[in-house]
Scaffold this motif. Structure first.
Motif, PDB file in Angstrom:
ATOM      1  N   VAL A 120      32.107  51.954  42.351  1.00 48.17           N
ATOM      2  CA  VAL A 120      32.705  50.636  42.550  1.00 48.17           C
ATOM      3  C   VAL A 120      33.796  50.392  41.508  1.00 48.17           C
ATOM      4  O   VAL A 120      34.881  49.895  41.832  1.00 48.17           O
ATOM      5  CB  VAL A 120      31.629  49.538  42.482  1.00 48.17           C
ATOM      6  CG1 VAL A 120      32.273  48.153  42.516  1.00 48.17           C
ATOM      7  CG2 VAL A 120      30.633  49.678  43.634  1.00 48.17           C
ATOM      8  N   ALA A 121      33.523  50.788  40.258  1.00 47.51           N
ATOM      9  CA  ALA A 121      34.491  50.590  39.181  1.00 47.51           C
ATOM     10  C   ALA A 121      35.768  51.395  39.425  1.00 47.51           C
ATOM     11  O   ALA A 121      36.884  50.905  39.199  1.00 47.51           O
ATOM     12  CB  ALA A 121      33.865  50.978  37.842  1.00 47.51           C
ATOM     13  N   SER A 122      35.636  52.630  39.896  1.00 46.73           N
ATOM     14  CA  SER A 122      36.818  53.456  40.183  1.00 46.73           C
ATOM     15  C   SER A 122      37.623  52.864  41.332  1.00 46.73           C
ATOM     16  O   SER A 122      38.865  52.869  41.314  1.00 46.73           O
ATOM     17  CB  SER A 122      36.397  54.885  40.523  1.00 46.73           C
ATOM     18  OG  SER A 122      35.991  55.581  39.367  1.00 46.73           O
ATOM     19  N   MET A 123      36.920  52.381  42.343  1.00 47.72           N
ATOM     20  CA  MET A 123      37.611  51.733  43.458  1.00 47.72           C
ATOM     21  C   MET A 123      38.415  50.543  42.963  1.00 47.72           C
ATOM     22  O   MET A 123      39.596  50.376  43.283  1.00 47.72           O
ATOM     23  CB  MET A 123      36.584  51.308  44.519  1.00 47.72           C
ATOM     24  CG  MET A 123      37.150  50.587  45.731  1.00 47.72           C
ATOM     25  SD  MET A 123      37.318  48.796  45.508  1.00 47.72           S
ATOM     26  CE  MET A 123      35.600  48.315  45.303  1.00 47.72           C
TER      27      MET A 123
ATOM     28  N   ALA B  79      41.256  38.008  44.016  1.00 47.56           N
ATOM     29  CA  ALA B  79      40.556  36.925  44.711  1.00 47.56           C
ATOM     30  C   ALA B  79      41.094  35.558  44.295  1.00 47.56           C
ATOM     31  O   ALA B  79      41.168  34.631  45.111  1.00 47.56           O
ATOM     32  CB  ALA B  79      39.055  37.015  44.444  1.00 47.56           C
ATOM     33  N   LYS B  80      41.480  35.426  43.037  1.00 50.44           N
ATOM     34  CA  LYS B  80      42.031  34.157  42.547  1.00 50.44           C
ATOM     35  C   LYS B  80      43.443  33.918  43.077  1.00 50.44           C
ATOM     36  O   LYS B  80      43.919  32.787  43.103  1.00 50.44           O
ATOM     37  CB  LYS B  80      42.038  34.137  41.027  1.00 50.44           C
ATOM     38  CG  LYS B  80      40.647  34.095  40.406  1.00 50.44           C
ATOM     39  CD  LYS B  80      40.727  34.117  38.886  1.00 50.44           C
ATOM     40  CE  LYS B  80      39.333  34.098  38.267  1.00 50.44           C
ATOM     41  NZ  LYS B  80      39.372  34.179  36.778  1.00 50.44           N
ATOM     42  N   GLU B  81      44.108  34.985  43.485  1.00 51.66           N
ATOM     43  CA  GLU B  81      45.482  34.864  43.963  1.00 51.66           C
ATOM     44  C   GLU B  81      45.563  34.601  45.469  1.00 51.66           C
ATOM     45  O   GLU B  81      46.646  34.381  46.003  1.00 51.66           O
ATOM     46  CB  GLU B  81      46.254  36.149  43.635  1.00 51.66           C
ATOM     47  CG  GLU B  81      46.408  36.382  42.136  1.00 51.66           C
ATOM     48  CD  GLU B  81      47.020  37.733  41.804  1.00 51.66           C
ATOM     49  OE1 GLU B  81      47.578  37.877  40.699  1.00 51.66           O
ATOM     50  OE2 GLU B  81      46.934  38.649  42.663  1.00 51.66           O
ATOM     51  N   GLY B  82      44.407  34.641  46.145  1.00 53.14           N
ATOM     52  CA  GLY B  82      44.427  34.456  47.595  1.00 53.14           C
ATOM     53  C   GLY B  82      43.258  33.643  48.095  1.00 53.14           C
ATOM     54  O   GLY B  82      42.786  32.717  47.427  1.00 53.14           O
TER      55      GLY B  82
ATOM     56  N   LEU C 101      47.282  50.065  42.572  1.00 53.93           N
ATOM     57  CA  LEU C 101      48.088  49.813  43.757  1.00 53.93           C
ATOM     58  C   LEU C 101      48.822  48.478  43.654  1.00 53.93           C
ATOM     59  O   LEU C 101      50.019  48.381  43.955  1.00 53.93           O
ATOM     60  CB  LEU C 101      47.184  49.830  44.996  1.00 53.93           C
ATOM     61  CG  LEU C 101      47.889  49.667  46.338  1.00 53.93           C
ATOM     62  CD1 LEU C 101      48.621  50.937  46.711  1.00 53.93           C
ATOM     63  CD2 LEU C 101      46.889  49.294  47.430  1.00 53.93           C
ATOM     64  N   LEU C 102      48.121  47.446  43.226  1.00 51.92           N
ATOM     65  CA  LEU C 102      48.736  46.123  43.100  1.00 51.92           C
ATOM     66  C   LEU C 102      49.831  46.116  42.040  1.00 51.92           C
ATOM     67  O   LEU C 102      50.859  45.452  42.200  1.00 51.92           O
ATOM     68  CB  LEU C 102      47.661  45.093  42.765  1.00 51.92           C
ATOM     69  CG  LEU C 102      46.567  44.893  43.827  1.00 51.92           C
ATOM     70  CD1 LEU C 102      45.511  43.920  43.334  1.00 51.92           C
ATOM     71  CD2 LEU C 102      47.160  44.423  45.149  1.00 51.92           C
ATOM     72  N   THR C 103      49.627  46.867  40.964  1.00 54.07           N
ATOM     73  CA  THR C 103      50.652  46.983  39.927  1.00 54.07           C
ATOM     74  C   THR C 103      51.901  47.647  40.482  1.00 54.07           C
ATOM     75  O   THR C 103      53.034  47.223  40.202  1.00 54.07           O
ATOM     76  CB  THR C 103      50.114  47.795  38.729  1.00 54.07           C
ATOM     77  OG1 THR C 103      49.018  47.087  38.144  1.00 54.07           O
ATOM     78  CG2 THR C 103      51.197  47.992  37.679  1.00 54.07           C
ATOM     79  N   ALA C 104      51.715  48.686  41.296  1.00 50.87           N
ATOM     80  CA  ALA C 104      52.861  49.372  41.893  1.00 50.87           C
ATOM     81  C   ALA C 104      53.640  48.441  42.811  1.00 50.87           C
ATOM     82  O   ALA C 104      54.878  48.477  42.850  1.00 50.87           O
ATOM     83  CB  ALA C 104      52.377  50.598  42.668  1.00 50.87           C
ATOM     84  N   ILE C 105      52.929  47.604  43.551  1.00 55.82           N
ATOM     85  CA  ILE C 105      53.605  46.642  44.434  1.00 55.82           C
ATOM     86  C   ILE C 105      54.442  45.670  43.618  1.00 55.82           C
ATOM     87  O   ILE C 105      55.581  45.338  43.981  1.00 55.82           O
ATOM     88  CB  ILE C 105      52.559  45.897  45.288  1.00 55.82           C
ATOM     89  CG1 ILE C 105      51.919  46.853  46.298  1.00 55.82           C
ATOM     90  CG2 ILE C 105      53.197  44.708  46.013  1.00 55.82           C
ATOM     91  CD1 ILE C 105      50.729  46.273  47.034  1.00 55.82           C
TER      92      ILE C 105
ATOM     93  N   PRO D 280      37.190  43.739  37.726  1.00 55.52           N
ATOM     94  CA  PRO D 280      38.170  42.793  37.179  1.00 55.52           C
ATOM     95  C   PRO D 280      39.454  42.678  37.990  1.00 55.52           C
ATOM     96  O   PRO D 280      40.023  41.591  38.113  1.00 55.52           O
ATOM     97  CB  PRO D 280      38.449  43.348  35.779  1.00 55.52           C
ATOM     98  CG  PRO D 280      38.051  44.801  35.845  1.00 55.52           C
ATOM     99  CD  PRO D 280      36.888  44.836  36.787  1.00 55.52           C
ATOM    100  N   ASN D 281      39.932  43.775  38.569  1.00 55.62           N
ATOM    101  CA  ASN D 281      41.181  43.715  39.339  1.00 55.62           C
ATOM    102  C   ASN D 281      41.002  42.948  40.636  1.00 55.62           C
ATOM    103  O   ASN D 281      41.861  42.140  41.017  1.00 55.62           O
ATOM    104  CB  ASN D 281      41.674  45.136  39.617  1.00 55.62           C
ATOM    105  CG  ASN D 281      42.072  45.858  38.353  1.00 55.62           C
ATOM    106  OD1 ASN D 281      43.040  45.506  37.691  1.00 55.62           O
ATOM    107  ND2 ASN D 281      41.312  46.884  37.994  1.00 55.62           N
TER     108      ASN D 281
END
Length: 488
Positions: free
Chosen positions: A258-261, A68-71, A268-272, A62-63
């Protein structure tokens, strides 16, 4: 009177300063414009179709689907090579394999010697320290560089342009049982017993972002996951045991990895975002090569990791760059990980540039301009044995790849094999699974591509193995091929 003169002097001086500053404004604004922070996520052995946004109905990401929708998604992205060491060498040097000599994970003479007709070209284990790496180029532009995970192109990332290294060395995998602390990789301290390596590397990367938020940084996150050993968290494995598989994708333990990745990419994206850096941060996501076919199939693509059929070299890739790449963008252009270095060099315009790069700048594609037609080349003058007991979908059941070269020109793809001079021609548009060799039906196209391939090898001084292997035994080889065929 004196007060009046003084007042007029102040007014005139203010006007002159304003005019002067206004004349300088465009130059100052350009000079003060910050370069983007760059985050490059390189997942190990993640297949082209192992993500929700790439069409998987079994894995849940999901993340990454949101990212992918943002880029921009690149549906025809390729690794520079079909296994990890050469692909990463291509990514970090910007040079194709004949220029750096890293063709495989050493040694080059893999597989039973009685089944190899030629003496392979000697492999170079690591990038030579004289090569100007991507991190070194970014450092020259003022970037602070950090790598968190698998390096694999040298013993010490700090000698190849990395300021802060966690978990990186010449190691190519986390070792048996190595995804849970205590760890077996280098340059990392153990966490609490049972800590998951993918979680830990992401935590280290987030700490780097928080410490460097007032600088300009390059964050390289080459996860060890989803490389073998396949080890996921028990709670996630249990979740996928209750989910029906689909189209050759059905392993709960791999799905858990894959799910953990994906979960950690989300962290990471949330931290950014929380550090206020999202608008000025470019995020690139890709994989170092195709997935292992026996673990996860990439249908309709043929074969998997280690093969130069599409399943071994086609990889997922997306790029998010707020204000520069329009959300929900899609590209069908054929791109390769060799393109990342020249693209970033074009963006940051460093004082010291790489003297030579083999990829192309992708910024015109970011701007939705038509990309200039170019051919892609792959060179593999060595042997890579098959996975034990696995039908890899290769040319024969003994090797994932025998020595050869490949060219992709438009929708056409030609394989050349050095042992017997065989050629295979496919049209990837009508036959993405490379099932029908159409050399006989298209002699002119076959010759055109073969001539191009030979010319490219000559230009690159690409070594071709020609020395016959004295240990080769044709009878033994045929017996082994028949035995493998019966086993599978």
């Amino acid at each position: 009177m004196k007060h009046t003169k003084h007042f007029l002097f102040i007014i005139i001086a203010t006007i002159l300063v304003t005019i002067f500053q206004s004349c300088k404004a465009p130059k100052d604004k350009q000079a003060d414009k910050p370069l983007p922070n760059i985050v490059l996520i390189n997942v190990d052995d993640l297949g082209w179709k192992d993500l929700g946004f790439m069409g998987s109905e079994y894995y849940e990401t999901p993340n990454l689907d949101i990212l992918a929708k943002e880029g921009m998604i690149f549906y025809n992205a390729y690794a520079g090579a079909a296994n990890c060491a050469p692909s990463r060498a291509c990514l970090l040097s910007g040079l194709n394999t004949p220029r750096h000599g890293v063709y495989t994970v050493s040694p080059s003479d893999r597989g039973n010697p009685k089944t190899r007709k030629l003496v392979p070209i000697k492999n170079t284990k690591h990038l030579n320290d004289s090569l100007y790496t991507l991190p070194q180029m970014l450092k020259s532009a003022g970037y602070v560089t950090g790598s968190f995970g698998k390096w694999h192109v040298g013993n010490d990332p700090k000698k190849q342009g990395i300021d802060i290294n966690v978990g990186g060395s010449d190691r190519g995998n986390p070792g048996s049982g190595g995804y849970f602390s205590p760890y077996k990789i280098d340059n990392i301290t153990n966490g609490p017993k049972g800590e998951y390596l993918t979680d830990r590397l992401t935590q280290e990367a987030i700490s780097f972002i928080e410490k460097q938020k007032d600088t300009t940084f390059f964050l390289y996150l080459p996860f060890y996951t989803v490389h073998t050993p396949i080890m996921g968290k028990e709670e996630l494995i249990a979740k996928y045991k209750d989910k029906k598989g689909s189209n050759g994708q059905n392993r709960p333990d791999y799905a858990a990895m894959v799910a953990s990745m994906d979960e950690n990419v989300g962290k990471l994206l949330t931290a950014i975002k929380e550090t206020g850096l999202e608008k000025n941060t470019m995020v690139i996501f890709t994989s170092d090569n195709g997935g292992i076919r026996a673990i996860s199939e990439q249908n309709p693509l043929r074969a998997g990791k280690g093969s130069y059929y599409e399943g071994g070299i086609r990889v997922p890739m997306l790029v998010k760059w707020p204000g520069k790449i329009q959300p929900n963008s899609r590209s069908m252009d054929r791109v390769v990980n060799l393109d990342i270095y020249p693209t970033l060099q074009q963006i940051v315009n460093p004082p010291k540039k790489a003297p030579l790069l083999d990829g192309k700048d992708l910024t015109p594609i970011f701007n939705k301009q038509a990309a200039a037609q170019r051919d892609l080349f792959f060179h593999f003058p060595v042997y890579l044995q098959k996975y034990s007991g696995i039908e890899d979908g290769g040319r024969d059941p003994l090797f994932r790849t025998r020595p050869g070269s490949v060219i992709i020109s438009g929708d056409w793809k030609l394989h050349e094999y050095f042992e017997d001079g065989a050629l295979e021609l496919y049209n990837l548009k009508s036959d993405p699974g490379e099932a029908n060799n159409i050399t006989e039906q298209n002699p002119d196209k076959t010759k055109e591509l073969h001539d191009k391939l030979i010319a490219w090898r000559n230009k690159m001084n690409a070594p071709v193995p020609t020395v016959k292997n004295r240990e080769y035994d044709a009878t033994f080889e045929q017996t082994r091929i028949m035995q493998q065929g019966k086993e599978e």
